[in-house]
Design an enzyme around this catalytic site. Structure first.
Site, PDB file in Angstrom:
ATOM      1  N   ILE A  59       0.843  -1.210   0.000  1.00  0.00           N
ATOM      2  CA  ILE A  59       0.000   0.000   0.000  1.00  0.00           C
ATOM      3  C   ILE A  59       0.875   1.256   0.000  1.00  0.00           C
ATOM      4  CG2 ILE A  59      -1.939   1.184   1.124  1.00  0.00           C
ATOM      5  CD1 ILE A  59      -2.578  -1.498   2.551  1.00  0.00           C
ATOM      6  N   GLY A  82       4.773  -2.135   9.407  1.00  0.00           N
ATOM      7  CA  GLY A  82       4.215  -3.057  10.388  1.00  0.00           C
ATOM      8  C   GLY A  82       4.192  -4.450   9.797  1.00  0.00           C
ATOM      9  N   SER A 132      -7.109  -0.923  10.512  1.00  0.00           N
ATOM     10  CA  SER A 132      -7.735  -1.991   9.731  1.00  0.00           C
ATOM     11  C   SER A 132      -9.163  -2.222  10.200  1.00  0.00           C
ATOM     12  CB  SER A 132      -6.921  -3.266   9.930  1.00  0.00           C
ATOM     13  OG  SER A 132      -7.627  -4.375   9.456  1.00  0.00           O
ATOM     14  N   TYR A 138      -2.201 -10.010  15.473  1.00  0.00           N
ATOM     15  CA  TYR A 138      -2.117  -8.897  14.519  1.00  0.00           C
ATOM     16  C   TYR A 138      -3.232  -7.887  14.795  1.00  0.00           C
ATOM     17  CZ  TYR A 138      -3.045  -6.233  10.293  1.00  0.00           C
ATOM     18  OH  TYR A 138      -3.314  -5.207   9.424  1.00  0.00           O
ATOM     19  N   LYS A 156      -3.359  -3.743  16.208  1.00  0.00           N
ATOM     20  CA  LYS A 156      -4.047  -2.581  15.615  1.00  0.00           C
ATOM     21  C   LYS A 156      -4.942  -1.917  16.670  1.00  0.00           C
ATOM     22  CE  LYS A 156      -2.416  -2.694  11.440  1.00  0.00           C
ATOM     23  NZ  LYS A 156      -1.367  -1.758  11.085  1.00  0.00           N
TER      24      LYS A 156
HETATM   25  P1  NAD Z   1       3.506  -4.611   3.432  1.00  0.00           P
HETATM   26  O1  NAD Z   1       4.089  -5.693   4.270  1.00  0.00           O
HETATM   27  O2  NAD Z   1       3.522  -4.784   1.959  1.00  0.00           O
HETATM   28  O3  NAD Z   1       4.217  -3.214   3.783  1.00  0.00           O
HETATM   29  C1  NAD Z   1       4.703  -2.924   5.062  1.00  0.00           C
HETATM   30  C2  NAD Z   1       6.135  -2.435   4.890  1.00  0.00           C
HETATM   31  O4  NAD Z   1       6.657  -2.084   6.168  1.00  0.00           O
HETATM   32  C3  NAD Z   1       7.075  -3.491   4.303  1.00  0.00           C
HETATM   33  O5  NAD Z   1       7.768  -2.925   3.197  1.00  0.00           O
HETATM   34  C4  NAD Z   1       8.040  -3.829   5.439  1.00  0.00           C
HETATM   35  O6  NAD Z   1       9.325  -4.136   4.963  1.00  0.00           O
HETATM   36  C5  NAD Z   1       8.008  -2.548   6.252  1.00  0.00           C
HETATM   37  N1  NAD Z   1       8.292  -2.682   7.690  1.00  0.00           N
HETATM   38  C6  NAD Z   1       7.739  -3.531   8.594  1.00  0.00           C
HETATM   39  N2  NAD Z   1       8.229  -3.292   9.806  1.00  0.00           N
HETATM   40  C7  NAD Z   1       9.098  -2.254   9.701  1.00  0.00           C
HETATM   41  C8  NAD Z   1       9.914  -1.529  10.615  1.00  0.00           C
HETATM   42  N3  NAD Z   1       9.948  -1.843  11.916  1.00  0.00           N
HETATM   43  N4  NAD Z   1      10.681  -0.518  10.141  1.00  0.00           N
HETATM   44  C9  NAD Z   1      10.680  -0.204   8.814  1.00  0.00           C
HETATM   45  N5  NAD Z   1       9.921  -0.852   7.904  1.00  0.00           N
HETATM   46  C10 NAD Z   1       9.140  -1.858   8.350  1.00  0.00           C
HETATM   47  O7  NAD Z   1       2.028  -4.365   3.958  1.00  0.00           O
HETATM   48  P2  NAD Z   1       0.847  -3.500   3.315  1.00  0.00           P
HETATM   49  O8  NAD Z   1      -0.174  -4.444   2.804  1.00  0.00           O
HETATM   50  O9  NAD Z   1       1.392  -2.465   2.427  1.00  0.00           O
HETATM   51  O10 NAD Z   1       0.243  -2.846   4.624  1.00  0.00           O
HETATM   52  C11 NAD Z   1       0.654  -1.566   5.082  1.00  0.00           C
HETATM   53  C12 NAD Z   1      -0.022  -1.280   6.404  1.00  0.00           C
HETATM   54  O11 NAD Z   1      -1.443  -1.368   6.219  1.00  0.00           O
HETATM   55  C13 NAD Z   1       0.326  -2.263   7.521  1.00  0.00           C
HETATM   56  O12 NAD Z   1       0.402  -1.557   8.737  1.00  0.00           O
HETATM   57  C14 NAD Z   1      -0.868  -3.190   7.540  1.00  0.00           C
HETATM   58  O13 NAD Z   1      -1.074  -3.777   8.799  1.00  0.00           O
HETATM   59  C15 NAD Z   1      -2.012  -2.251   7.175  1.00  0.00           C
HETATM   60  N6  NAD Z   1      -3.161  -2.923   6.587  1.00  0.00           N
HETATM   61  C16 NAD Z   1      -2.972  -3.745   5.515  1.00  0.00           C
HETATM   62  C17 NAD Z   1      -4.057  -4.427   4.987  1.00  0.00           C
HETATM   63  C18 NAD Z   1      -3.877  -5.371   3.822  1.00  0.00           C
HETATM   64  O14 NAD Z   1      -4.738  -6.225   3.606  1.00  0.00           O
HETATM   65  N7  NAD Z   1      -2.823  -5.270   3.026  1.00  0.00           N
HETATM   66  C19 NAD Z   1      -5.340  -4.254   5.529  1.00  0.00           C
HETATM   67  C20 NAD Z   1      -5.496  -3.392   6.614  1.00  0.00           C
HETATM   68  C21 NAD Z   1      -4.390  -2.727   7.136  1.00  0.00           C
END
Ligand code: NAD
Ligand code: UDP
Length: 341
Positions: free
Chosen positions: A15, A85, A127, A152, A156
């Site tokens: 995202i 995250g 989320s 997880y 949140k």
């Molecule tokens: P993703 O795993 O593709 O992106 C998260 C990024 O954060 C990754 O590039 C990872 O390397 C980085 N990361 C993790 N921990 C880190 C840290 N301590 N320091 C620096 N970088 C770190 O996930 P996404 O799907 O892009 O989701 C982004 C956010 O949205 C997350 O917080 C996730 O929980 C939330 N979210 C995602 C969804 C979904 O279905 N994809 C739904 C609801 C909420």
């Protein structure tokens, strides 16, 4: 206050990377920090190619104060979008300590540093999972926070609580909690998209891997739910719509101090079978499937009330389910092994 420089934590991820492009399109200057724990460095040159812009990237950990301080000393950051995250529900059950440590520490460290450097604007990736098992749909932002069914989800809920408590005393800070429903789709260029490691947990990446022949068939987890076709209902929102939602939220932050919460979804529920059929229609690719047992912890139906985001942010999802299927498929066909190709 005018917002220009935006620190995007986790900006290399699914995202985050799409949001970086929207930020650039709207004239912001995104600066990324990511530890690449769940993403590939190959995303960066692709973002630069799509946007024709050099993007500042710091490889670092948001849990680490020193890594953040390097950025805050070198750049005047006006706002933060906090995507970083860990997000895999099943993995969080196996590795609860890792999930609590990473997701909570990153937020706490960011808030400490925001106080130290007087950075007063933040958008947080929450989320729909915070609603727990819904007693009704659609879900509105004023519905109560539910009970998490996995670590997880609990991270949140706790993170939202941390922001609420912070906001109570730091009234001049602008905080926006965005509750995403189910992000799917990919940038129409086919150059960036969702690239899960191993067997995908989520429905759309599983379907796209079936579509390119990496997996034999889709396993549908239950068709005996109390829904029209028996399969679960979710609110699937195109990741480019979500990305735009962040830009609109940034504009809102600049106008209004305090904490605000928005659902980001389409407002429309789609069943698993409907998604499979939409995919076949949009792409012409057949998705073989079999019906398996229910997956423990799944909620029957879940979709967003979108009135608040529409009224207050001007957010309305533009992409249809078919658009999302087409773009997810386009990404996977061009990158059958994600960023490993
Ligand atoms: P993703 O795993 O593709 O992106 C998260 C990024 O954060 C990754 O590039 C990872 O390397 C980085 N990361 C993790 N921990 C880190 C840290 N301590 N320091 C620096 N970088 C770190 O996930 P996404 O799907 O892009 O989701 C982004 C956010 O949205 C997350 O917080 C996730 O929980 C939330 N979210 C995602 C969804 C979904 O279905 N994809 C739904 C609801 C909420
Ligand atoms: N699902 C499925 N097969 C899969 C993955 C998911 O049938 O391989 C179903 C799952 O049971 C749920 C819906 O698809 O009803 C969405 O699941 P996902 O994990 O993508 O999102 P979440 O359940 O976290 O909202």
């Amino acid at each position: 206050m005018e917002i220009k420089n935006v620190l995007v934590t986790g900006g290399v991820g699914y995202i985050g990377s799409h949001t970086v492009l929207s930020l650039i399109e709207h004239g912001y200057n995104p600066i990324i920090i990511d530890n690449l724990s769940n993403s590939s460095e190959k995303v960066l040159p692709r973002l630069e190619k799509i946007s024709s812009k050099k993007i500042k990237f710091y490889k670092g950990d948001v849990c680490n104060k020193e890594d953040l301080e390097v950025i805050f000393k070198e750049n005047k950051i006006d706002a933060i979008i906090h995507f970083a995250g860990l997000k895999a529900v099943g993995e969080s059950v196996q590795k609860p300590v890792e999930y609590y440590r990473n997701n909570l520490d990153s937020t706490l460290t960011l808030l400490e540093e925001m106080l130290k450097y007087q950075i007063k604007n933040i958008i947080f990736s929450s989320s729909a999972t915070v609603y727990g098992i819904p007693s009704h749909v659609p879900l509105t932002e004023s519905d109560p926070i539910g009970k998490a069914t996995n670590p997880y989800g609990q991270t949140k809920i706790i993170q939202e609580g941390i922001f609420q408590d912070f906001s109570f005393v730091h009234k001049d800070y602008n905080i926006c909690l965005l509750r995403y429903f189910n992000p799917i789709g990919a940038h129409p260029s086919g150059m960036i998209g969702e690239a899960p490691n191993g067997i995908p947990n989520n429905l759309m990446p599983y379907i796209t891997q079936v579509a390119v022949g990496k997996r034999e068939k889709l396993h549908i987890f239950g068709n005996d739910y109390n829904t029209p076709d028996g399969t679960c209902i979710r609110d699937y929102v195109h990741v480019c719509d979500l990305a735009e939602g962040h830009v609109l939220s940034l504009k809102k932050l600049a106008q209004e101090p305090g904490l605000v919460i928005y659902n980001l979804g389409t407002g429309k529920g789609t069943s698993v079978l409907e998604l499979v059929h939409a995919y076949e229609k949009a792409t012409g690719v057949k998705i073989p499937y079999q019906i398996d047992a229910r997956r423990p912890g799944d909620v029957e139906a879940n979709y967003a009330a979108t009135t608040k985001a529409e009224k207050e942010l001007g957010f309305k999802a533009k992409f249809t389910i078919e658009d999302s299927c087409r773009d997810s498929n386009n990404w996977q066909q061009h990158n059958p092994n994600g960023y490993d190709d």
